[in-house]
Design a protein around this motif. Structure first.
Motif, mmCIF file in Angstrom:
data_model
loop_
_atom_site.group_PDB
_atom_site.id
_atom_site.type_symbol
_atom_site.label_atom_id
_atom_site.label_comp_id
_atom_site.label_asym_id
_atom_site.label_seq_id
_atom_site.Cartn_x
_atom_site.Cartn_y
_atom_site.Cartn_z
ATOM 1 N N THR A 89 0.853 -1.186 0.000
ATOM 2 C CA THR A 89 0.000 0.000 0.000
ATOM 3 C C THR A 89 0.888 1.234 0.000
ATOM 4 N N PHE A 96 -3.698 6.676 6.159
ATOM 5 C CA PHE A 96 -4.341 5.374 6.278
ATOM 6 C C PHE A 96 -3.740 4.653 7.478
ATOM 7 N N HIS A 98 -3.266 0.938 9.322
ATOM 8 C CA HIS A 98 -3.313 -0.513 9.113
ATOM 9 C C HIS A 98 -3.171 -1.230 10.449
ATOM 10 N N GLN A 114 3.240 0.706 3.142
ATOM 11 C CA GLN A 114 3.093 -0.438 4.041
ATOM 12 C C GLN A 114 3.206 -1.705 3.202
ATOM 13 N N GLU A 126 -7.798 -1.698 6.976
ATOM 14 C CA GLU A 126 -7.181 -0.437 6.563
ATOM 15 C C GLU A 126 -8.270 0.624 6.581
ATOM 16 N N GLN A 143 -2.686 0.190 -4.182
ATOM 17 C CA GLN A 143 -2.427 -1.091 -3.524
ATOM 18 C C GLN A 143 -2.077 -2.122 -4.591
#
Length: 317
Positions: A89, A96, A98, A114, A126, A143
């Motif tokens: 990601t 964001f 996670h 990430q 997420e 992503q």
């Protein structure tokens, strides 16, 4: 589209392909269809319609946004499982959060990445932070799903938090392009991402009218996806624009150019470049599971139903 930038790219290490390098031809240009993911955030399916033989070891890639949320609108994904591959990601604008059932987690902002190796399986979520949900704001990212070879599909899950400040910054020979090397290596320079499947991932910003030619491993495939703007690819100047992917053929260098005039919302041609060593194993993809056989997919679903991929933390119920 801030991601990570510098005031003067000419201060950065420069990369260029050898003069005798063979430029990869363009085999195809595909336009990404739009859809919705998770709780309803807009995505473009970057690789839809491209034969998997050209993608291997990549499975899929979604461009998330670019969208300007009003207060109360930002959305994420609910808790969901994964097994058998890695999710990458990369956030360009926004924030964001996670979390996963294996203990991994973190917050990513502009230019952060990430990298989650699902391996034998986990649950993760997420979502934007509560503050962003309340305020609204710009959200834009990618992503990418990267396959794992059969020998690594049941490895222990792993989580990498790659801050934007860790990304290797480079420039083209004339300083006309800024390169953010997230994973893999280009011309002897290495990105911070640790990968099980050998890949290269860059986000490049090409100034209007500039050209970028990079050395590229012969044993890797080569893909480009335009995040914003317009330009061309290959020696024959095949046009592509925001929301389109380019599939390159064989060779040891890749070339992209930015048109002299770009759209007002993005001053540069913004492109993600991807390459990887094909795994060349059967790939069975069903929802959040990527395995080698139908039986392994069925087992993954059974394990998820039985709670063997992890449980949602008690405070989330």
């Amino acid at each position: 589209m801030p991601a990570v930038t510098v005031e003067n790219p000419l201060t950065l290490p420069r990369v260029a392909a050898p003069v005798a390098a063979h430029t990869r031809p363009v085999l195809a240009v595909a336009t990404a269809p739009s859809g919705f993911e998770g709780e309803g955030f807009p995505v473009r399916r970057a690789f839809a319609g491209i034969d998997y033989k050209h993608l291997d070891p990549f499975i899929m890639m979604d461009q998330m946004g670019e969208v300007e949320y009003a207060p109360g609108e930002p959305k994420g994904t609910p808790w969901h499982p994964h097994r058998g591959f890695e999710t990458v990601t990369y956030l360009i604008d926004g924030t964001f959060v996670h979390r996963d059932s294996h203990g991994g987690g973190g917050v990513i902002n502009d230019g952060d990445t990430q990298w989650m190796t699902a391996g034998s399986g986990l649950l993760h979520i997420e979502a934007p932070p509560e503050s962003l949900v309340m305020s609204g704001g710009l959200f834009h990212g990618l992503q990418l799903w990267v396959n794992l070879p059969k020998s690594d599909k049941m490895m222990a899950p792993r989580y990498q938090d790659i801050g934007g400040g860790q990304v290797k910054l480079l420039t083209s020979g004339d300083g006309g392009a800024l390169l953010r090397l997230i994973a893999g290596d280009v011309d002897g320079h290495r990105g911070p991402g640790v990968t099980h499947t050998p890949i290269t991932m860059l986000h490049v910003s090409v100034n209007p009218g500039a050209e970028l030619t990079l050395p590229w491993r012969k044993d890797f495939n080569a893909l480009a996806y335009a995040l914003a703007g317009r330009g061309s690819a290959g020696a024959d100047g095949r046009p592509f624009r925001m929301g389109q992917s380019v599939v390159f053929g064989a060779g040891d260098s890749i070339t992209i150019r930015a048109d002299e005039t770009q759209e007002s919302r993005s001053p540069n041609f913004e492109v993600v470049l991807l390459g990887g060593q094909p795994i060349r194993e059967p790939m069975m993809h069903y929802g959040p599971f990527v395995m080698n056989t139908h039986a392994e997919l069925a087992q993954a679903f059974e394990d998820f139903q039985a709670g063997r991929l992890g449980t949602i933390p008690a405070e989330e119920h």
